[in-house]
Design a protein around this motif. Structure first.
Motif, PDB file in Angstrom:
ATOM      1  N   LYS A  13     -17.346-150.215  -5.748  1.00 13.80           N
ATOM      2  CA  LYS A  13     -16.521-149.220  -6.443  1.00 13.80           C
ATOM      3  C   LYS A  13     -15.571-149.878  -7.439  1.00 13.80           C
ATOM      4  O   LYS A  13     -14.908-150.863  -7.136  1.00 13.80           O
ATOM      5  CB  LYS A  13     -15.729-148.434  -5.387  1.00 13.80           C
ATOM      6  CG  LYS A  13     -14.938-147.286  -5.942  1.00 13.80           C
ATOM      7  CD  LYS A  13     -14.682-146.274  -4.853  1.00 13.80           C
ATOM      8  CE  LYS A  13     -13.602-145.303  -5.236  1.00 13.80           C
ATOM      9  NZ  LYS A  13     -13.514-144.165  -4.325  1.00 13.80           N
ATOM     10  N   GLY A  40      -0.450-144.589  -3.645  1.00 12.46           N
ATOM     11  CA  GLY A  40      -1.551-143.857  -4.285  1.00 12.46           C
ATOM     12  C   GLY A  40      -2.430-143.174  -3.263  1.00 12.46           C
ATOM     13  O   GLY A  40      -2.635-143.681  -2.159  1.00 12.46           O
ATOM     14  N   ARG A  41      -2.946-142.015  -3.659  1.00 14.22           N
ATOM     15  CA  ARG A  41      -3.782-141.259  -2.734  1.00 14.22           C
ATOM     16  C   ARG A  41      -5.190-141.116  -3.280  1.00 14.22           C
ATOM     17  O   ARG A  41      -5.392-141.023  -4.498  1.00 14.22           O
ATOM     18  CB  ARG A  41      -3.166-139.879  -2.521  1.00 14.22           C
ATOM     19  CG  ARG A  41      -1.744-140.013  -1.970  1.00 14.22           C
ATOM     20  CD  ARG A  41      -1.158-138.714  -1.582  1.00 14.22           C
ATOM     21  NE  ARG A  41      -1.038-137.819  -2.732  1.00 14.22           N
ATOM     22  CZ  ARG A  41      -0.369-136.677  -2.675  1.00 14.22           C
ATOM     23  NH1 ARG A  41       0.225-136.328  -1.564  1.00 14.22           N
ATOM     24  NH2 ARG A  41      -0.295-135.908  -3.726  1.00 14.22           N
ATOM     25  N   GLY A  42      -6.146-141.085  -2.358  1.00 12.49           N
ATOM     26  CA  GLY A  42      -7.536-140.915  -2.749  1.00 12.49           C
ATOM     27  C   GLY A  42      -8.094-139.621  -2.209  1.00 12.49           C
ATOM     28  O   GLY A  42      -7.359-138.829  -1.603  1.00 12.49           O
ATOM     29  N   ARG A  43      -9.367-139.412  -2.402  1.00 15.36           N
ATOM     30  CA  ARG A  43     -10.009-138.215  -1.857  1.00 15.36           C
ATOM     31  C   ARG A  43     -10.084-138.319  -0.337  1.00 15.36           C
ATOM     32  O   ARG A  43     -10.054-139.428   0.213  1.00 15.36           O
ATOM     33  CB  ARG A  43     -11.434-138.074  -2.421  1.00 15.36           C
ATOM     34  CG  ARG A  43     -11.471-137.696  -3.883  1.00 15.36           C
ATOM     35  CD  ARG A  43     -12.895-137.702  -4.393  1.00 15.36           C
ATOM     36  NE  ARG A  43     -13.676-136.647  -3.775  1.00 15.36           N
ATOM     37  CZ  ARG A  43     -14.860-136.835  -3.185  1.00 15.36           C
ATOM     38  NH1 ARG A  43     -15.395-138.028  -3.119  1.00 15.36           N
ATOM     39  NH2 ARG A  43     -15.508-135.819  -2.666  1.00 15.36           N
ATOM     40  N   GLN A  88       2.197-148.213  -8.776  1.00 14.82           N
ATOM     41  CA  GLN A  88       2.058-147.027  -7.922  1.00 14.82           C
ATOM     42  C   GLN A  88       2.086-147.476  -6.466  1.00 14.82           C
ATOM     43  O   GLN A  88       1.211-148.202  -6.011  1.00 14.82           O
ATOM     44  CB  GLN A  88       0.758-146.310  -8.246  1.00 14.82           C
ATOM     45  CG  GLN A  88       0.537-145.078  -7.390  1.00 14.82           C
ATOM     46  CD  GLN A  88      -0.665-144.272  -7.821  1.00 14.82           C
ATOM     47  OE1 GLN A  88      -0.549-143.272  -8.503  1.00 14.82           O
ATOM     48  NE2 GLN A  88      -1.839-144.719  -7.426  1.00 14.82           N
ATOM     49  N   SER A 135       3.178-141.826  -6.389  1.00 18.08           N
ATOM     50  CA  SER A 135       1.840-141.403  -6.788  1.00 18.08           C
ATOM     51  C   SER A 135       1.948-140.589  -8.078  1.00 18.08           C
ATOM     52  O   SER A 135       2.743-139.641  -8.145  1.00 18.08           O
ATOM     53  CB  SER A 135       1.233-140.550  -5.664  1.00 18.08           C
ATOM     54  OG  SER A 135       0.284-139.635  -6.178  1.00 18.08           O
ATOM     55  N   THR A 136       1.173-140.935  -9.075  1.00 18.75           N
ATOM     56  CA  THR A 136       1.226-140.172 -10.340  1.00 18.75           C
ATOM     57  C   THR A 136       0.735-138.738 -10.110  1.00 18.75           C
ATOM     58  O   THR A 136       1.229-137.805 -10.735  1.00 18.75           O
ATOM     59  CB  THR A 136       0.396-140.843 -11.456  1.00 18.75           C
ATOM     60  OG1 THR A 136      -0.950-141.033 -10.993  1.00 18.75           O
ATOM     61  CG2 THR A 136       0.986-142.176 -11.872  1.00 18.75           C
ATOM     62  N   ASN A 137      -0.233-138.550  -9.200  1.00 17.19           N
ATOM     63  CA  ASN A 137      -0.694-137.189  -8.904  1.00 17.19           C
ATOM     64  C   ASN A 137       0.431-136.357  -8.286  1.00 17.19           C
ATOM     65  O   ASN A 137       0.656-135.216  -8.667  1.00 17.19           O
ATOM     66  CB  ASN A 137      -1.873-137.210  -7.921  1.00 17.19           C
ATOM     67  CG  ASN A 137      -3.209-137.152  -8.640  1.00 17.19           C
ATOM     68  OD1 ASN A 137      -3.380-137.769  -9.682  1.00 17.19           O
ATOM     69  ND2 ASN A 137      -4.155-136.416  -8.090  1.00 17.19           N
ATOM     70  N   ALA A 141      -3.272-143.348 -13.246  1.00 19.10           N
ATOM     71  CA  ALA A 141      -2.907-142.314 -14.215  1.00 19.10           C
ATOM     72  C   ALA A 141      -3.345-140.937 -13.754  1.00 19.10           C
ATOM     73  O   ALA A 141      -4.274-140.796 -12.938  1.00 19.10           O
ATOM     74  CB  ALA A 141      -3.558-142.640 -15.558  1.00 19.10           C
ATOM     75  N   GLY A 179     -11.994-144.493  -9.118  1.00 17.75           N
ATOM     76  CA  GLY A 179     -12.054-143.275  -8.312  1.00 17.75           C
ATOM     77  C   GLY A 179     -11.213-142.181  -8.955  1.00 17.75           C
ATOM     78  O   GLY A 179     -10.261-142.477  -9.692  1.00 17.75           O
ATOM     79  N   ILE A 180     -11.578-140.941  -8.678  1.00 21.78           N
ATOM     80  CA  ILE A 180     -10.899-139.796  -9.295  1.00 21.78           C
ATOM     81  C   ILE A 180     -10.452-138.829  -8.201  1.00 21.78           C
ATOM     82  O   ILE A 180     -11.198-138.562  -7.262  1.00 21.78           O
ATOM     83  CB  ILE A 180     -11.861-139.064 -10.267  1.00 21.78           C
ATOM     84  CG1 ILE A 180     -12.322-140.014 -11.378  1.00 21.78           C
ATOM     85  CG2 ILE A 180     -11.200-137.823 -10.860  1.00 21.78           C
ATOM     86  CD1 ILE A 180     -13.416-139.450 -12.267  1.00 21.78           C
ATOM     87  N   TRP A 213      -5.105-145.029  -2.051  1.00 19.28           N
ATOM     88  CA  TRP A 213      -5.555-145.857  -3.161  1.00 19.28           C
ATOM     89  C   TRP A 213      -4.521-146.967  -3.302  1.00 19.28           C
ATOM     90  O   TRP A 213      -3.386-146.730  -3.720  1.00 19.28           O
ATOM     91  CB  TRP A 213      -5.655-145.022  -4.451  1.00 19.28           C
ATOM     92  CG  TRP A 213      -6.259-145.782  -5.602  1.00 19.28           C
ATOM     93  CD1 TRP A 213      -5.574-146.405  -6.612  1.00 19.28           C
ATOM     94  CD2 TRP A 213      -7.653-145.978  -5.885  1.00 19.28           C
ATOM     95  NE1 TRP A 213      -6.459-146.990  -7.493  1.00 19.28           N
ATOM     96  CE2 TRP A 213      -7.732-146.743  -7.066  1.00 19.28           C
ATOM     97  CE3 TRP A 213      -8.832-145.598  -5.241  1.00 19.28           C
ATOM     98  CZ2 TRP A 213      -8.962-147.116  -7.631  1.00 19.28           C
ATOM     99  CZ3 TRP A 213     -10.047-145.975  -5.805  1.00 19.28           C
ATOM    100  CH2 TRP A 213     -10.103-146.724  -6.983  1.00 19.28           C
ATOM    101  N   PHE A 229      -6.750-140.667 -11.835  1.00 10.94           N
ATOM    102  CA  PHE A 229      -7.799-141.692 -11.758  1.00 10.94           C
ATOM    103  C   PHE A 229      -7.197-143.080 -11.646  1.00 10.94           C
ATOM    104  O   PHE A 229      -6.161-143.393 -12.219  1.00 10.94           O
ATOM    105  CB  PHE A 229      -8.795-141.590 -12.922  1.00 10.94           C
ATOM    106  CG  PHE A 229      -8.200-141.703 -14.299  1.00 10.94           C
ATOM    107  CD1 PHE A 229      -7.466-140.665 -14.841  1.00 10.94           C
ATOM    108  CD2 PHE A 229      -8.394-142.856 -15.058  1.00 10.94           C
ATOM    109  CE1 PHE A 229      -6.923-140.763 -16.125  1.00 10.94           C
ATOM    110  CE2 PHE A 229      -7.860-142.961 -16.339  1.00 10.94           C
ATOM    111  CZ  PHE A 229      -7.123-141.913 -16.868  1.00 10.94           C
TER     112      PHE A 229
HETATM  113  C1  BTN Z   1     -10.742-141.827  -4.672  1.00  8.98           C
HETATM  114  O1  BTN Z   1     -11.589-142.628  -5.048  1.00  8.98           O
HETATM  115  O2  BTN Z   1     -10.670-141.464  -3.497  1.00  8.98           O
HETATM  116  C2  BTN Z   1      -9.767-141.298  -5.687  1.00  8.98           C
HETATM  117  C3  BTN Z   1      -8.709-142.291  -6.041  1.00  8.98           C
HETATM  118  C4  BTN Z   1      -7.718-141.759  -7.062  1.00  8.98           C
HETATM  119  C5  BTN Z   1      -6.580-142.729  -7.306  1.00  8.98           C
HETATM  120  C6  BTN Z   1      -5.697-142.304  -8.431  1.00  8.98           C
HETATM  121  S1  BTN Z   1      -4.579-143.567  -8.933  1.00  8.98           S
HETATM  122  C7  BTN Z   1      -3.675-142.435  -9.907  1.00  8.98           C
HETATM  123  C8  BTN Z   1      -3.661-141.107  -9.192  1.00  8.98           C
HETATM  124  N1  BTN Z   1      -2.518-140.998  -8.295  1.00  8.98           N
HETATM  125  C9  BTN Z   1      -2.875-140.976  -7.017  1.00  8.98           C
HETATM  126  O3  BTN Z   1      -2.095-140.941  -6.041  1.00  8.98           O
HETATM  127  N2  BTN Z   1      -4.219-141.052  -6.914  1.00  8.98           N
HETATM  128  C10 BTN Z   1      -4.853-141.073  -8.216  1.00  8.98           C
END
Ligand code: BTN
Length: 239
Positions: free
Chosen positions: A105, A37-40, A34, A11-13, A55, A108-109, A45, A127
């Motif tokens: 959608k 990836g994680r979302g809110r 990735q 995950s970039t975050n 990113a 997402g951020i 993700w 994002f």
């Molecule tokens: C959402 O809509 O819930 C937010 C999604 C965010 C995804 C991005 S992809 C790059 C960055 N790294 C992650 O793990 N998540 C965000």
């Protein structure tokens, strides 16, 4: 902006948060692959191929948290919407920071702060943007989703898209930190798909129902319930 490219990462975050001490202010950490990836709200993700954007922008505006930093997701949201419009589509904002096209959608951020006590080490503004997701992958996402290639009928160059987003973000950033959400309030509201509609908003384990009447000077959602009571929501998720 500096760019830090990672060939593959979970995950970039997560990478940006863990490496925050060594990543300078205004660095964009990005990858073509990735894997986790994680979302809110504990969502994930999914990876949808290398021709999409995964990113995270690392920001170090000051050592202390300020209210305006929580609105940076909304700045990025307006920036993304403006870039989508350059491709001839009509993006709509779902409060606080999802972008949808015809109810589906497209990006997402996920913003995360890194603190040590009261000391703010940095903000990670992650994002994900669906630029070239095949329809069969979109069909398997757990909510209606679309991708810019499908909306435009063309292949989208991810590097060009990313550059447009980061250039535009930089253009507004300093002024935004000084002036706050008010700087973009009208740009945000004119693209808001939820305004003047009846919505349910989940805030932790409570759900508010009512008409979304405004987005305040601070980027909060103003809701009027059936008893005519006003609720100002700073965080939450429109169901
Ligand atoms: C959402 O809509 O819930 C937010 C999604 C965010 C995804 C991005 S992809 C790059 C960055 N790294 C992650 O793990 N998540 C965000």
């Amino acid at each position: 902006m500096r760019f830090l490219y990672l060939e593959e990462i979970d995950s970039t975050n997560k990478f940006a948060k863990e490496g925050i001490n060594n990543i300078p202010d205004k660095t964009v950490v990005y990858t073509y692959k990735q894997t986790a990836g994680r979302g809110r709200l504990q969502r994930k993700w999914s990876y949808a191929g290398e021709d999409n954007i995964y990113a995270s922008i690392v920001l170090k505006p000051s050592n202390q948290m300020k209210e305006v930093y929580s609105n940076l997701t909304q700045l990025l949201c307006v920036v993304l919407a403006e870039v989508f419009e350059e491709y001839g589509i009509v993006p709509k904002i779902k409060w606080p920071n999802d972008i949808r096209v015809n109810g589906k959608k497209i990006s997402g951020i996920l913003a995360e702060g890194v603190n040590e006590g009261a000391f703010l080490k940095g903000i990670v503004l992650g994002f994900g943007v669906n630029l070239n997701v095949p329809q069969e992958i979109l069909d398997n996402i757990d909510q209606p989703a679309t991708s810019l290639n499908i909306e435009t009928g063309k292949f989208i160059d991810k590097d060009i898209f990313l550059k447009k987003v980061t250039d535009k973000f930089c253009l507004y950033y300093n002024k935004f930190i000084e002036e706050g959400f008010g700087l973009i309030r009208e740009d945000y509201k004119k693209r808001a798909e939820f305004l003047n509609k009846y919505v349910s908003v989940k805030v932790f384990d409570k759900t508010y129902e009512g008409k979304a009447v405004d987005v305040t000077e601070n980027g909060a959602l103003k809701l009027v319930d059936k008893e005519n009571k006003e609720h100002i929501l700073l965080i939450g998720d429109i169901l």
